[in-house]
Design an enzyme around this catalytic site. Structure first.
Site, PDB file in Angstrom:
ATOM      1  N   SER A   1      46.708   9.731  56.552  1.00 55.89           N
ATOM      2  CA  SER A   1      45.759  10.421  55.683  1.00 55.89           C
ATOM      3  C   SER A   1      44.611   9.526  55.239  1.00 55.89           C
ATOM      4  O   SER A   1      43.441   9.932  55.276  1.00 55.89           O
ATOM      5  CB  SER A   1      46.493  10.963  54.455  1.00 55.89           C
ATOM      6  OG  SER A   1      47.474  11.904  54.835  1.00 55.89           O
ATOM      7  N   GLY A   2      44.920   8.303  54.814  1.00 55.33           N
ATOM      8  CA  GLY A   2      43.873   7.404  54.338  1.00 55.33           C
ATOM      9  C   GLY A   2      42.950   6.935  55.433  1.00 55.33           C
ATOM     10  O   GLY A   2      41.718   6.924  55.273  1.00 55.33           O
TER      11      GLY A   2
ATOM     12  N   TYR B   1      61.984   9.637  44.639  1.00 58.55           N
ATOM     13  CA  TYR B   1      61.489  10.933  45.103  1.00 58.55           C
ATOM     14  C   TYR B   1      62.282  11.448  46.310  1.00 58.55           C
ATOM     15  O   TYR B   1      62.776  12.574  46.320  1.00 58.55           O
ATOM     16  CB  TYR B   1      60.038  10.826  45.576  1.00 58.55           C
ATOM     17  CG  TYR B   1      58.953  10.617  44.581  1.00 58.55           C
ATOM     18  CD1 TYR B   1      58.044  11.633  44.298  1.00 58.55           C
ATOM     19  CD2 TYR B   1      58.762   9.394  43.957  1.00 58.55           C
ATOM     20  CE1 TYR B   1      56.989  11.446  43.429  1.00 58.55           C
ATOM     21  CE2 TYR B   1      57.717   9.192  43.075  1.00 58.55           C
ATOM     22  CZ  TYR B   1      56.825  10.214  42.810  1.00 58.55           C
ATOM     23  OH  TYR B   1      55.789  10.014  41.948  1.00 58.55           O
TER      24      TYR B   1
ATOM     25  N   THR C   1      52.592   9.503  58.086  1.00 57.36           N
ATOM     26  CA  THR C   1      53.879   9.846  57.484  1.00 57.36           C
ATOM     27  C   THR C   1      53.841  11.213  56.824  1.00 57.36           C
ATOM     28  O   THR C   1      54.731  12.037  57.015  1.00 57.36           O
ATOM     29  CB  THR C   1      54.285   8.783  56.453  1.00 57.36           C
ATOM     30  OG1 THR C   1      54.478   7.535  57.119  1.00 57.36           O
ATOM     31  CG2 THR C   1      55.575   9.175  55.747  1.00 57.36           C
ATOM     32  N   CYS C   2      52.821  11.485  56.033  1.00 59.99           N
ATOM     33  CA  CYS C   2      52.785  12.730  55.263  1.00 59.99           C
ATOM     34  C   CYS C   2      52.876  13.953  56.166  1.00 59.99           C
ATOM     35  O   CYS C   2      53.679  14.847  55.927  1.00 59.99           O
ATOM     36  CB  CYS C   2      51.521  12.791  54.413  1.00 59.99           C
ATOM     37  SG  CYS C   2      51.397  14.318  53.444  1.00 59.99           S
TER      38      CYS C   2
ATOM     39  N   LYS D   1      58.711  18.014  54.720  1.00 57.98           N
ATOM     40  CA  LYS D   1      59.702  18.062  53.634  1.00 57.98           C
ATOM     41  C   LYS D   1      59.482  19.282  52.757  1.00 57.98           C
ATOM     42  O   LYS D   1      60.446  19.948  52.357  1.00 57.98           O
ATOM     43  CB  LYS D   1      59.637  16.775  52.822  1.00 57.98           C
ATOM     44  CG  LYS D   1      60.574  16.740  51.620  1.00 57.98           C
ATOM     45  CD  LYS D   1      60.769  15.340  51.109  1.00 57.98           C
ATOM     46  CE  LYS D   1      59.465  14.624  50.831  1.00 57.98           C
ATOM     47  NZ  LYS D   1      58.653  15.295  49.780  1.00 57.98           N
TER      48      LYS D   1
ATOM     49  N   GLY E   1      63.986   3.782  49.341  1.00 53.90           N
ATOM     50  CA  GLY E   1      62.621   3.308  49.127  1.00 53.90           C
ATOM     51  C   GLY E   1      61.890   3.095  50.434  1.00 53.90           C
ATOM     52  O   GLY E   1      62.443   3.287  51.526  1.00 53.90           O
TER      53      GLY E   1
ATOM     54  N   CYS F   1      55.666  14.409  53.437  1.00 61.02           N
ATOM     55  CA  CYS F   1      55.536  15.470  52.434  1.00 61.02           C
ATOM     56  C   CYS F   1      55.340  16.855  53.029  1.00 61.02           C
ATOM     57  O   CYS F   1      55.834  17.837  52.459  1.00 61.02           O
ATOM     58  CB  CYS F   1      54.414  15.131  51.456  1.00 61.02           C
ATOM     59  SG  CYS F   1      52.923  14.461  52.212  1.00 61.02           S
TER      60      CYS F   1
ATOM     61  N   GLU G   1      64.938  14.627  46.411  1.00 61.72           N
ATOM     62  CA  GLU G   1      64.408  15.797  47.113  1.00 61.72           C
ATOM     63  C   GLU G   1      65.330  16.207  48.250  1.00 61.72           C
ATOM     64  O   GLU G   1      65.639  17.395  48.418  1.00 61.72           O
ATOM     65  CB  GLU G   1      62.996  15.510  47.623  1.00 61.72           C
ATOM     66  CG  GLU G   1      61.958  15.501  46.508  1.00 61.72           C
ATOM     67  CD  GLU G   1      60.572  15.107  46.977  1.00 61.72           C
ATOM     68  OE1 GLU G   1      59.606  15.465  46.286  1.00 61.72           O
ATOM     69  OE2 GLU G   1      60.451  14.435  48.022  1.00 61.72           O
TER      70      GLU G   1
ATOM     71  N   GLU H   1      51.978  29.000  29.586  1.00 60.10           N
ATOM     72  CA  GLU H   1      51.442  29.241  28.248  1.00 60.10           C
ATOM     73  C   GLU H   1      52.136  28.383  27.192  1.00 60.10           C
ATOM     74  O   GLU H   1      51.581  28.138  26.120  1.00 60.10           O
ATOM     75  CB  GLU H   1      51.559  30.714  27.876  1.00 60.10           C
ATOM     76  CG  GLU H   1      52.980  31.196  27.614  1.00 60.10           C
ATOM     77  CD  GLU H   1      53.024  32.657  27.189  1.00 60.10           C
ATOM     78  OE1 GLU H   1      52.382  32.989  26.173  1.00 60.10           O
ATOM     79  OE2 GLU H   1      53.688  33.451  27.878  1.00 60.10           O
TER      80      GLU H   1
ATOM     81  N   THR I   1      50.053  10.364  48.965  1.00 61.90           N
ATOM     82  CA  THR I   1      49.058  10.763  49.964  1.00 61.90           C
ATOM     83  C   THR I   1      47.666  11.027  49.375  1.00 61.90           C
ATOM     84  O   THR I   1      46.669  10.531  49.912  1.00 61.90           O
ATOM     85  CB  THR I   1      49.554  12.006  50.730  1.00 61.90           C
ATOM     86  OG1 THR I   1      50.734  11.654  51.457  1.00 61.90           O
ATOM     87  CG2 THR I   1      48.505  12.520  51.692  1.00 61.90           C
TER      88      THR I   1
ATOM     89  N   HIS J   1      49.650  35.212  29.052  1.00 64.49           N
ATOM     90  CA  HIS J   1      50.981  35.756  28.788  1.00 64.49           C
ATOM     91  C   HIS J   1      51.274  36.944  29.697  1.00 64.49           C
ATOM     92  O   HIS J   1      50.384  37.760  29.950  1.00 64.49           O
ATOM     93  CB  HIS J   1      51.045  36.198  27.318  1.00 64.49           C
ATOM     94  CG  HIS J   1      52.365  36.746  26.920  1.00 64.49           C
ATOM     95  ND1 HIS J   1      53.468  35.950  26.682  1.00 64.49           N
ATOM     96  CD2 HIS J   1      52.785  38.030  26.719  1.00 64.49           C
ATOM     97  CE1 HIS J   1      54.491  36.702  26.333  1.00 64.49           C
ATOM     98  NE2 HIS J   1      54.103  37.973  26.361  1.00 64.49           N
TER      99      HIS J   1
END
Length: 455
Positions: free
Chosen positions: A15-16, A179, A42-43, A51, A263, A48, A183, A442, A312, A437
């Site tokens: 991504s980067g 994470y 990876t993402c 996943k 990790g 992500c 997950e 809220e 990401t 509402h």
């Protein structure tokens, strides 16, 4: 100026790196990017995105069950893992093609090969070709950390392999408390797998607000996940199709699969950093300044490989800021102080800003506002799970320092709360906002009573 092959050479197609390459090319730079695996990083490929698709799959069991309370009846619902994985693979292949096509549309030269530094302004490809560039960006991301030197460690898979499982196990042991661990524990439990989470600390999600940590552990246990805290693996032995897992406390587990999610570490091995003089830290992370500049002029790094904030959207922001700074002649520094983040367990949690504990450590005098309630749909479905919402407020300035949510749609709620915190919103601003509402969100604008710990 000495002629070079490219103005910018990017190592890593995640991504980067992709964002940096595209923005730099948009400024007129001649850009090439090398990725030894698949574009998207990876993402997109094994993080992500797939996943989250598995998270969606794991929640349908709840939907079928809860529907009965709303008058729906249906036949027996069944789940097929191979169908899910095949559809996931199809979507990932589509996204990968989009990533590469977008690069090419900007005029970026895409290379499917490994690249390593051989000097401050030069790289070598896996076929031996040498390429020079005025600027080099390293965006190789991270990789899963292996469990460690214990007998049978070769039987333990990581988050890389879990997406390629041919069959859904009946039992799984997940190691870790971050994470990825919580997950995947939540995903497998939602798919009907007997799930055990083993973590060497007393609580999951170190660094998150304590109320969120406690609330999530209660929810995971309530969903049938066995939580073994202050525990660790000392060995894994195969016994036919099953595995025997030895524990530090003397116990043992029998399971069909062991997943390590303890990790991730920066993917810097074999990049030739030493040959170029690029300084790294204790974990192998590349040391950079606020403009993502390494210790070597002309070499930059963004994303997880720098081990700053390993998310990401942060890598994307860093890549864009790098391109703006170097090729757009518009210096941009990324602010890492206020980053929203979510953990896609079921129930999910999300947070932005300071936890109560971090705020106190910084010397803030606090007012705390909390609400714990059953979401409306649970009142009819019969599900007992509760939502938690919490605001951490500086007493002197009334500024909201942190917003923390555990419950359905937590990520969607906190994303918008993050805008308010970015603008420096006070608790009075939340109070002055008209509630939508009926909604869970809220609660954040109707919290009035300050919370005080029991005497």
């Amino acid at each position: 100026m000495t002629a070079t092959d490219y103005d910018l050479f990017v190592i890593g197609g995640g991504s980067g790196g992709v964002r940096a390459a595209r923005i730099a090319a948009g400024y007129g730079a001649k850009v090439a990017i090398a990725e030894e695996d698949r574009y998207g990083g990876t993402c997109v490929i094994r993080g992500c995105v797939p996943k989250k698709l598995l998270v969606y799959a794991s929640r349908y069991g709840d939907e079928f069950e809860d529907a009965r309370g709303f008058g729906w009846t249906s036949g027996l619902a069944t789940f097929d893992w191979r169908t899910l994985i095949a559809n996931k693979d199809r979507e990932i292949a589509r996204l990968e093609q989009i990533y590469e096509s977008n690069l090419k549309a900007k005029g970026v030269v895409t290379l499917k090969t490994r690249a390593e530094l051989i000097g401050p302004g030069a790289v070598k490809l896996s076929d031996g070709q040498r390429i020079t560039a005025r600027t080099i960006l390293i965006a190789t991301g991270g990789r899963p950390s292996r469990y460690g030197d214990i007998p049978g460690a070769n039987h333990i898979i990581t988050s890389n392999e879990v997406f390629e499982l041919e069959d859904l196990p009946k039992r799984i042991v997940v190691c870790g408390g971050g994470y990825i661990a919580v997950e995947f524990a939540s995903i497998f439990a939602g798919l009907g797998v007997e799930t055990t989470l083993v973590h060497r600390r007393d609580k999951v999600l170190r660094g998150f607000d304590e109320d969120l940590r406690d609330g999530l552990m209660e929810a995971l246990a309530g969903r049938g996940i066995r939580l073994l805290m202050n525990e660790a693996l000392t060995g894994v032995a195969r016994d036919g199709a099953a595995y025997h897992v030895a524990l530090r406390g003397g116990g043992s587990l029998e399971t069909d699969l062991v997943l390590s999610a303890i990790g991730r570490e920066p993917a810097t091995k074999g990049l030739g950093l030493d040959s170029a003089g690029v300084r790294t830290g204790a974990k192998g992370e590349i040391i950079v300044d606020s403009f993502s500049q390494t210790t070597v002029p002309g070499i930059f790094a963004v994303g997880d490989v720098t081990d700053r904030a390993n998310l990401t959207p942060v890598a994307i922001r860093e890549g864009h800021a790098f391109a703006d700074t170097v090729f757009g002649k518009r210096p941009v520094q990324v602010d890492h102080s206020l980053i929203p983040t979510a953990v896609f367990t079921t129930p999910e949690l999300a947070t932005v800003g300071l936890s109560e504990e971090a705020a106190r450590a910084l010397g803030h005098e606090l007012d705390l506002y909390k609400a714990r309630f059953r979401p409306m749909r649970n009142t009819i479905s019969g599900r007992n799970e509760r939502t938690l919402m919490k605001l951490v407020v500086d007493r002197g300035t009334d500024r909201v320092l942190g917003c923390h949510v555990l419950g359905p749609d937590a990520a969607e709620i906190v994303q918008m709360a993050a805008v308010a915190l970015q603008l420096g919103a006070r608790k009075a601003d939340f109070d002055a906002t008209v509630a939508l509402h009926p909604s869970a969100g809220e609660e954040l604008v109707t919290l009035r009573e300050k919370w005080a710990p029991p005497a």
